[in-house]
Design a protein around this motif. Structure first.
Motif, PDB file in Angstrom:
ATOM      1  N   ARG A 240      -4.530  14.914 -36.730  1.00 25.95           N
ATOM      2  CA  ARG A 240      -3.426  15.449 -37.524  1.00 25.95           C
ATOM      3  C   ARG A 240      -2.853  16.722 -36.891  1.00 25.95           C
ATOM      4  NH1 ARG A 240      -1.326  12.040 -41.344  1.00 25.95           N
ATOM      5  NH2 ARG A 240      -2.956  11.096 -42.592  1.00 25.95           N
ATOM      6  N   VAL A 241      -3.733  17.684 -36.593  1.00 23.65           N
ATOM      7  CA  VAL A 241      -3.233  18.956 -36.073  1.00 23.65           C
ATOM      8  C   VAL A 241      -2.638  18.782 -34.676  1.00 23.65           C
ATOM      9  CG1 VAL A 241      -4.775  20.347 -37.509  1.00 23.65           C
ATOM     10  CG2 VAL A 241      -5.554  19.606 -35.244  1.00 23.65           C
ATOM     11  N   GLU A 242      -3.213  17.877 -33.893  1.00 23.14           N
ATOM     12  CA  GLU A 242      -2.636  17.601 -32.574  1.00 23.14           C
ATOM     13  C   GLU A 242      -1.247  16.969 -32.724  1.00 23.14           C
ATOM     14  OE1 GLU A 242      -3.443  18.459 -29.693  1.00 23.14           O
ATOM     15  OE2 GLU A 242      -5.600  18.399 -29.298  1.00 23.14           O
TER      16      GLU A 242
ATOM     17  N   TYR B 180     -10.930  22.316 -33.289  1.00 25.04           N
ATOM     18  CA  TYR B 180     -11.796  22.004 -32.150  1.00 25.04           C
ATOM     19  C   TYR B 180     -13.082  22.815 -32.207  1.00 25.04           C
ATOM     20  CZ  TYR B 180      -8.991  18.816 -29.325  1.00 25.04           C
ATOM     21  OH  TYR B 180      -8.332  17.707 -28.845  1.00 25.04           O
ATOM     22  N   PHE B 181     -12.978  24.095 -32.561  1.00 25.92           N
ATOM     23  CA  PHE B 181     -14.182  24.917 -32.606  1.00 25.92           C
ATOM     24  C   PHE B 181     -15.138  24.431 -33.697  1.00 25.92           C
ATOM     25  CE2 PHE B 181     -12.390  29.031 -30.504  1.00 25.92           C
ATOM     26  CZ  PHE B 181     -12.199  28.305 -29.337  1.00 25.92           C
TER      27      PHE B 181
ATOM     28  N   PHE C  18      -0.846  25.814 -32.774  1.00 23.83           N
ATOM     29  CA  PHE C  18      -1.933  25.744 -31.800  1.00 23.83           C
ATOM     30  C   PHE C  18      -3.192  26.422 -32.334  1.00 23.83           C
ATOM     31  CE2 PHE C  18      -4.331  26.892 -27.976  1.00 23.83           C
ATOM     32  CZ  PHE C  18      -4.370  25.651 -27.357  1.00 23.83           C
ATOM     33  N   SER C  19      -3.012  27.424 -33.194  1.00 27.22           N
ATOM     34  CA  SER C  19      -4.177  28.054 -33.831  1.00 27.22           C
ATOM     35  C   SER C  19      -4.919  27.048 -34.696  1.00 27.22           C
ATOM     36  CB  SER C  19      -3.711  29.242 -34.676  1.00 27.22           C
ATOM     37  OG  SER C  19      -4.800  29.820 -35.364  1.00 27.22           O
ATOM     38  N   ASN C  20      -4.184  26.166 -35.370  1.00 28.11           N
ATOM     39  CA  ASN C  20      -4.833  25.109 -36.146  1.00 28.11           C
ATOM     40  C   ASN C  20      -5.612  24.159 -35.246  1.00 28.11           C
ATOM     41  OD1 ASN C  20      -3.714  26.130 -38.503  1.00 28.11           O
ATOM     42  ND2 ASN C  20      -1.908  24.793 -38.401  1.00 28.11           N
TER      43      ASN C  20
END
Length: 422
Positions: free
Chosen positions: A279-281, A314-315, A307-309
Motif C-alpha cells: 500500500r505505502v509503496e 520497512y523498519f 517516503f517516511s511511511n
C-alpha cells in the motif's frame, strides 16, 4: 481470482478433495487386488524393486498410471458436463490433472533414486572395507542405472517447467479478461492498473509455484510415509526415549509439526505488514507518477511524508523478520542434525548398513520436508497473502460490497482533492 479460471471454485475444489480421498482409500484397500486381477500385481513382500528405468514400467506402477487415468476421466468428464459453458475448463480441469500426475511422477523419481541408494552404498561400503567381493563392473553398472533415473528426472523437469508456464499464463489471462470486463467498476480503486497488470501476474506465478510444491508434498507423503513406516524396523532404541514402535514414522511427523507451528506463530504478523508495504509503496509511486504530468504534484513535503511511511513500514518489517528468522534458521540448524542424533544408538549397535542409512535419511528427509511445507515457503506464502488482500478489493467492487477500510480512505481522499478548486 479463482472463478475466472475454475468452474464454481468452492464446489470444484471440495469435490476434488473428496474424490482424491476416495481414490486414495480405494487404492490402499482393494487397489492391489484389482491390479492383480488384471495382471498388474503389486510387489511381493520378498521382492525387491527394480533399479533404473525398469522401475517406472514395473507392473504396480503401470497399474497406478491406468488407475489414475480412469479416476481423472470420471471426475473431469463430470465437470465438463456441469460447467459446459465455462471457457477455461480444458486448462483448469485437464491441465490441473496433468500437473498432479507429473508431481506424482517426480516423487517416483525420488523413490527410484532411493531404491538405487541401498545396493550402491552397500557395495561402496564393501569396497572401502576391502572385503574383496566388490567388482568395478558392479559399481559401473549401478552408476549407469543412476544415469537412467537422472535422465528421466531431467526430462520431467523440462516438461514440468514448460507446461506450468503455459498453465500459469492461461490463468493470468483468465483473470485479466475478467477484471477488464469489469473495468468501469474498478478503475477508481487505488493502484487499479497495477493490480490488473502486476498483481495478477504475481498471483498466478506464486500460486503456481506453491501449488505444484504443495501437490508434490502431498504425493511425497502418500509414497514415502509407508516406506518410512516399514524402515523403522531397522531402528533400535532412541536417545532419552528408548524403544518406540515405528519410531521414524512418528518422529518425522512430530518434528515437522513442531517446526510448522513454531514458524506459524513467529510469522503471524508478516502477511499484514507485507500488505501494508504494498500500500505505502503504491501511494508513493502514484504520487511520483502524477508528478510527471502535473507541476503541483510530488512536491518535496508530500514526497517526504510518503517516503517516511515507506521507511517506517520497512523498519517494522525488518524487526518482525528478525525474530522470525531466529526461529527459522535455528530450527533449520537443529533439523540438520536431528536424524543422525536419533540414529546414534542404532549406528553404534551396527543394526544398519551404509546403504540402509542412506535410504532412511532420504525417506526421513522427504517426509520431513513435505510436512515442513509452511516452514520452507512461509515468506512466499506471506507475499501471496498480501497480493490476495489487494485483489480481494477488486472482488468487493465487482460484487458491490464495501471496500476494505484502507481503500475507502483512499477514495475519500481522492474525492476531497477533486472537489478542491483549481
Amino acid at each position: 481470482m479463482f472463478h475466472s479460471f475454475f468452474p464454481q471454485p468452492k464446489l470444484f475444489f471440495t469435490s476434488g478433495i473428496i474424490w482424491a480421498a476416495v481414490c486414495i482409500a480405494v487404492w490402499y484397500t482393494v487397489g492391489p487386488q484389482i491390479g492383480a486381477a488384471i495382471g498388474l500385481p503389486p510387489l511381493g513382500p520378498n521382492e525387491k524393486a527394480a533399479i533404473g528405468l525398469a522401475y517406472f514400467v514395473s507392473p504396480d506402477n503401470l497399474w497406478f498410471y491406468l488407475y489414475f487415468t480412469i479416476f481423472v476421466l470420471i471426475f473431469g468428464l463430470a465437470w465438463k458436463v456441469i460447467a459446459r459453458d465455462h471457457p477455461w475448463t480444458n486448462w483448469s480441469i485437464w491441465g490441473s490433472a496433468f500437473i498432479i500426475f507429473i508431481a506424482y511422477f517426480s516423487v517416483q523419481v525420488s523413490v527410484a533414486l532411493n531404491n538405487w541408494r541401498g545396493p550402491f552404498f552397500d557395495l561402496f561400503q564393501g569396497a572401502l572395507s576391502k572385503q574383496g567381493n566388490v567388482t568395478a563392473e558392479q559399481l559401473f553398472s549401478l552408476q549407469l542405472r543412476f544415469l537412467e533415473i537422472g535422465m528421466v528426472g531431467v526430462a520431467l523437469n523440462v516438461i514440468t517447467a514448460f507446461f506450468t508456464n503455459h498453465y500459469v499464463f492461461r490463468w493470468r489471462t483468465a483473470m485479466n479478461d475478467y477484471y477488464m470486463s469489469m473495468w468501469p467498476k474498478l478503475r477508481h480503486i487505488e493502484g487499479a492498473s497495477q493490480r490488473v497488470q502486476e498483481d495478477t501476474m504475481r498471483f498466478a506465478n506464486i500460486l503456481e509455484g506453491l501449488g505444484v510444491t504443495f501437490i508434490n508434498s502431498i504425493m511425497t507423503l502418500v509414497v514415502f510415509l509407508p516406506l518410512l513406516f516399514r524402515m523403522s524396523e531397522f531402528v533400535g532404541d532412541l536417545p532419552l526415549i528408548g524403544a518406540v514402535p515405528h519410531s521414524l514414522f512418528w518422529l518425522a511427523i512430530a518434528w515437522s509439526l513442531f517446526g510448522t507451528v513454531l514458524l506459524a506463530v513467529a510469522g503471524i504478523k508478516l502477511p499484514g505488514l507485507q500488505f501494508r508495504n504494498q500500500r505505502v509503496e503504491a501511494a508513493y509511486r502514484k504520487e511520483l507518477v502524477y508528478g510527471e504530468d502535473h507541476a503541483d504534484r510530488a512536491d518535496p513535503v508530500s514526497v517526504r511524508e510518503l517516503f517516511s511511511n515507506v521507511r517506517r513500514n520497512y523498519f517494522r518489517m525488518y524487526w518482525h523478520y528478525c525474530y522470525f528468522n531466529v526461529a527459522r534458521f535455528g530450527y533449520g540448524q537443529l533439523d540438520a542434525i536431528f536424524l543422525n542424533f536419533i540414529l546414534i544408538p542404532t549406528i553404534v549397535a551396527g543394526r544398519i548398513t551404509m546403504g540402509t542409512w542412506q535410504q532412511i535419511a532420504t525417506a526421513f528427509g522427504e517426509v520431513s520436508n513435505s510436512f515442513q511445507y509452511l516452514v520452507n515457503y512461509w515468506s512466499t506464502i506471506v507475499e501471496l497473502l498480501s497480493i490476495h488482500k489487494r485483489l480481494k478489493a477488486f472482488e468487493a467492487a465487482i460484487d458491490d460490497k464495501p471496500l476494505p477500510e484502507i481503500d475507502q480512505r483512499y477514495l475519500a481522499r481522492q474525492t476531497e482533492e477533486d472537489a478542491e478548486p483549481a
